[in-house]
Design a protein around this motif. Structure first.
Motif, short mmCIF file in Angstrom:
data_model
loop_
_atom_site.label_atom_id
_atom_site.label_comp_id
_atom_site.label_asym_id
_atom_site.label_seq_id
_atom_site.Cartn_x
_atom_site.Cartn_y
_atom_site.Cartn_z
N ALA A 192 0.82 -1.22 0.00
CA ALA A 192 0.00 0.00 0.00
C ALA A 192 0.84 1.27 0.00
O ALA A 192 0.47 2.26 -0.63
N TYR A 193 1.98 1.24 0.69
CA TYR A 193 2.72 2.49 0.86
C TYR A 193 3.09 3.17 -0.47
O TYR A 193 2.81 4.37 -0.65
N PRO A 194 3.66 2.44 -1.43
CA PRO A 194 4.01 3.13 -2.69
C PRO A 194 2.78 3.73 -3.38
O PRO A 194 2.86 4.80 -3.96
N LEU A 195 1.62 3.05 -3.25
CA LEU A 195 0.40 3.58 -3.90
C LEU A 195 -0.07 4.85 -3.20
O LEU A 195 -0.59 5.77 -3.83
N SER A 196 0.17 4.90 -1.89
CA SER A 196 -0.32 6.05 -1.10
C SER A 196 0.49 7.31 -1.39
O SER A 196 0.13 8.40 -0.96
N ARG A 197 1.57 7.18 -2.11
CA ARG A 197 2.42 8.36 -2.38
C ARG A 197 1.88 9.21 -3.54
O ARG A 197 2.43 10.26 -3.84
N CYS A 198 0.80 8.77 -4.18
CA CYS A 198 0.24 9.56 -5.30
C CYS A 198 -0.15 10.95 -4.80
O CYS A 198 -0.79 11.11 -3.78
N MET A 199 0.24 11.98 -5.56
CA MET A 199 -0.07 13.36 -5.16
C MET A 199 -1.02 14.01 -6.16
O MET A 199 -1.14 15.24 -6.20
N SER A 200 -1.68 13.18 -6.99
CA SER A 200 -2.66 13.70 -7.98
C SER A 200 -2.06 14.82 -8.83
O SER A 200 -2.71 15.82 -9.11
N CYS A 201 -0.81 14.62 -9.23
CA CYS A 201 -0.14 15.69 -9.99
C CYS A 201 -0.60 15.74 -11.43
O CYS A 201 -0.60 16.80 -12.06
N ALA B 266 -3.83 7.17 -12.35
CA ALA B 266 -3.77 7.59 -10.94
C ALA B 266 -5.03 7.14 -10.20
O ALA B 266 -4.97 6.62 -9.08
N VAL B 267 -6.17 7.34 -10.83
CA VAL B 267 -7.45 7.02 -10.18
C VAL B 267 -7.61 5.49 -10.05
O VAL B 267 -8.05 4.99 -9.00
N ILE B 268 -7.19 4.75 -11.07
CA ILE B 268 -7.27 3.29 -11.00
C ILE B 268 -6.38 2.79 -9.85
O ILE B 268 -6.77 1.92 -9.07
N SER B 269 -5.20 3.38 -9.73
CA SER B 269 -4.28 2.96 -8.68
C SER B 269 -4.80 3.30 -7.29
O SER B 269 -4.63 2.52 -6.33
N GLN B 270 -5.48 4.44 -7.17
CA GLN B 270 -6.07 4.79 -5.87
C GLN B 270 -7.23 3.85 -5.54
O GLN B 270 -7.43 3.48 -4.38
N ALA B 271 -7.99 3.44 -6.56
CA ALA B 271 -9.07 2.47 -6.32
C ALA B 271 -8.47 1.17 -5.79
O ALA B 271 -8.99 0.56 -4.85
N ARG B 272 -7.33 0.77 -6.36
CA ARG B 272 -6.66 -0.45 -5.86
C ARG B 272 -6.24 -0.27 -4.41
O ARG B 272 -6.45 -1.16 -3.57
N LEU B 273 -5.65 0.89 -4.11
CA LEU B 273 -5.19 1.15 -2.74
C LEU B 273 -6.34 0.95 -1.74
O LEU B 273 -6.20 0.26 -0.73
N PHE B 274 -7.50 1.54 -2.05
CA PHE B 274 -8.62 1.47 -1.09
C PHE B 274 -9.36 0.13 -1.17
O PHE B 274 -9.91 -0.32 -0.17
N ASN B 275 -9.34 -0.52 -2.34
CA ASN B 275 -9.96 -1.85 -2.44
C ASN B 275 -9.21 -2.87 -1.60
O ASN B 275 -9.78 -3.86 -1.15
N GLU C 70 6.10 5.16 -16.64
CA GLU C 70 7.43 5.70 -16.94
C GLU C 70 7.61 7.13 -16.42
O GLU C 70 8.70 7.53 -16.09
N VAL C 71 6.52 7.89 -16.38
CA VAL C 71 6.67 9.31 -16.02
C VAL C 71 6.30 9.62 -14.57
O VAL C 71 6.55 10.74 -14.12
N CYS C 72 5.74 8.67 -13.85
CA CYS C 72 5.27 8.99 -12.49
C CYS C 72 6.45 9.41 -11.61
O CYS C 72 7.38 8.63 -11.38
N PRO C 73 6.42 10.63 -11.06
CA PRO C 73 7.55 11.08 -10.25
C PRO C 73 7.69 10.31 -8.94
O PRO C 73 8.74 10.32 -8.32
N LYS C 74 6.62 9.63 -8.52
CA LYS C 74 6.68 8.86 -7.27
C LYS C 74 6.95 7.38 -7.54
O LYS C 74 6.86 6.55 -6.63
N GLU C 75 7.21 7.05 -8.80
CA GLU C 75 7.53 5.66 -9.19
C GLU C 75 6.49 4.66 -8.69
O GLU C 75 6.81 3.58 -8.20
N ILE C 76 5.24 5.04 -8.81
CA ILE C 76 4.15 4.16 -8.37
C ILE C 76 3.99 3.03 -9.42
O ILE C 76 4.02 3.32 -10.63
N PRO C 77 3.86 1.79 -8.98
CA PRO C 77 3.75 0.68 -9.95
C PRO C 77 2.37 0.69 -10.62
O PRO C 77 1.50 -0.12 -10.30
N LEU C 78 2.17 1.61 -11.53
CA LEU C 78 0.84 1.85 -12.10
C LEU C 78 0.36 0.67 -12.96
O LEU C 78 -0.84 0.34 -12.95
N LEU C 79 1.26 0.02 -13.68
CA LEU C 79 0.81 -1.11 -14.51
C LEU C 79 0.37 -2.27 -13.63
O LEU C 79 -0.60 -2.97 -13.95
#
Ligand code: SF4
Ligand code: SF4
Ligand code: FES
Length: 263
Positions: A162-171, A191-200, A233-242
């Motif tokens: 969860a921690y890496p997903l929680s670093r999203c800053m909606s940039c 970003a929104v899909i990843s936040q849905a995963r975090l809370f799911n 590739e571009v996420c500044p927080k290196e969130i594993p979006l895929l």
């Protein structure tokens, strides 16, 4: 020779900043490039260049102009508000150091992100992103008006996911890079899909899992992703979006099968 505006000598290194400007959303005719010269300082960032320009709004051609408009908040790459396109890449102006983003002697270009409506100059309206977070109920549903006691224990392994997903800053960098996210469609983006995963995957947040999946199985949901991976590739927080997109797609498939057999 010393400039009264900054007290520096004319031989000091100057940084050239080119800003794409527009006076208002409905004034595309005012779109133009303006170039400014800013005294170089060690470790200076793009925000400090903008602050200097705001105090000295005169172009390199000597023309007096208006103060460029931009957004910012935290100044430490946490709020995402200062995101803009710097030398062709969406990133945060507060953490973009002049010596890292620019080549010595070359101008640094600043443009507003292109996927959100323009407000003025470098300032865009990211409401669509925040509205999409509401659309998927990206929160933990707790009533905070009384003491709920301890929450459920979260395993070390779950915390590490969860921690890496929680670093999203909606940039919005992931949306700027996404070919599927356009001003004319309803795709929610990575970003929104990843936040849905975090809370799911949160022990309390999962109470709304099915509602989130319903939202993400409709128009503009996870099925609209082309999986090219520009976002990651571009996420500044290196969130594993895929990884998040794949996880939410699996959750959506399981949920639709469950719905089918429960009919
Ligand atoms: S996922 Fe990354 S790029 Fe996208 S909004 Fe969050 S922090 Fe920014
Ligand atoms: S994988 Fe590609 S299409 Fe899907 S959200 Fe990321 S950039 Fe957009
Ligand atoms: S001001 Fe908050 S991320 Fe730059």
């Amino acid at each position: 020779m010393t400039s009264p505006a900054n007290g520096r000598t004319a031989s000091d290194r100057m940084v050239t900043i080119r800003i794409r400007r527009q006076d208002a959303p409905d004034k595309p005719g005012t779109q133009r490039w303006e170039e400014f010269s800013v005294p170089h300082r060690p470790q200076m960032n793009i925000i400090s260049c903008l602050q200097y320009i705001a105090a000295n709004p005169q172009t390199t051609a000597g023309k007096e102009t208006t103060t460029p408009v931009w957004d910012s908040g935290c100044l430490e790459e946490v709020c995402g508000a200062c995101t803009m396109v710097i030398n062709g890449k969406a990133r945060q102006a507060c953490s973009a150091l002049v010596d890292r983003v620019g080549e010595p002697g070359q101008p640094i270009t600043l443009e507003p992100m292109g996927k959100f409506p323009l407000i003025r100059d470098l300032f865009v309206d990211r409401s669509r992103l925040f509205n999409d977070l509401k659309r998927v109920k990206a929160w933990v549903p707790i009533d905070g008006t009384y003491d709920l006691g301890k929450g459920p224990a979260v395993s070390q392994k779950s915390q590490e996911t969860a921690y890496p997903l929680s670093r999203c800053m909606s940039c919005g960098c992931c949306l700027e890079a996404c070919p599927q996210y356009t001003p004319s469609n309803h795709f929610v983006g990575a970003a929104v899909i990843s936040q849905a995963r975090l809370f799911n995957e949160h022990p309390t947040g999962k109470a709304l899992k099915e509602e989130r999946l319903e939202a993400l199985m409709g128009e503009g949901g996870v099925g609209d992703c082309g999986k090219a991976g520009n976002c990651a590739e571009v996420c500044p927080k290196e969130i594993p979006l895929l990884e998040s997109i794949a996880a939410v797609q699996r959750q959506a498939t399981v949920y639709s099968l469950k719905k089918f057999f429960m009919k």
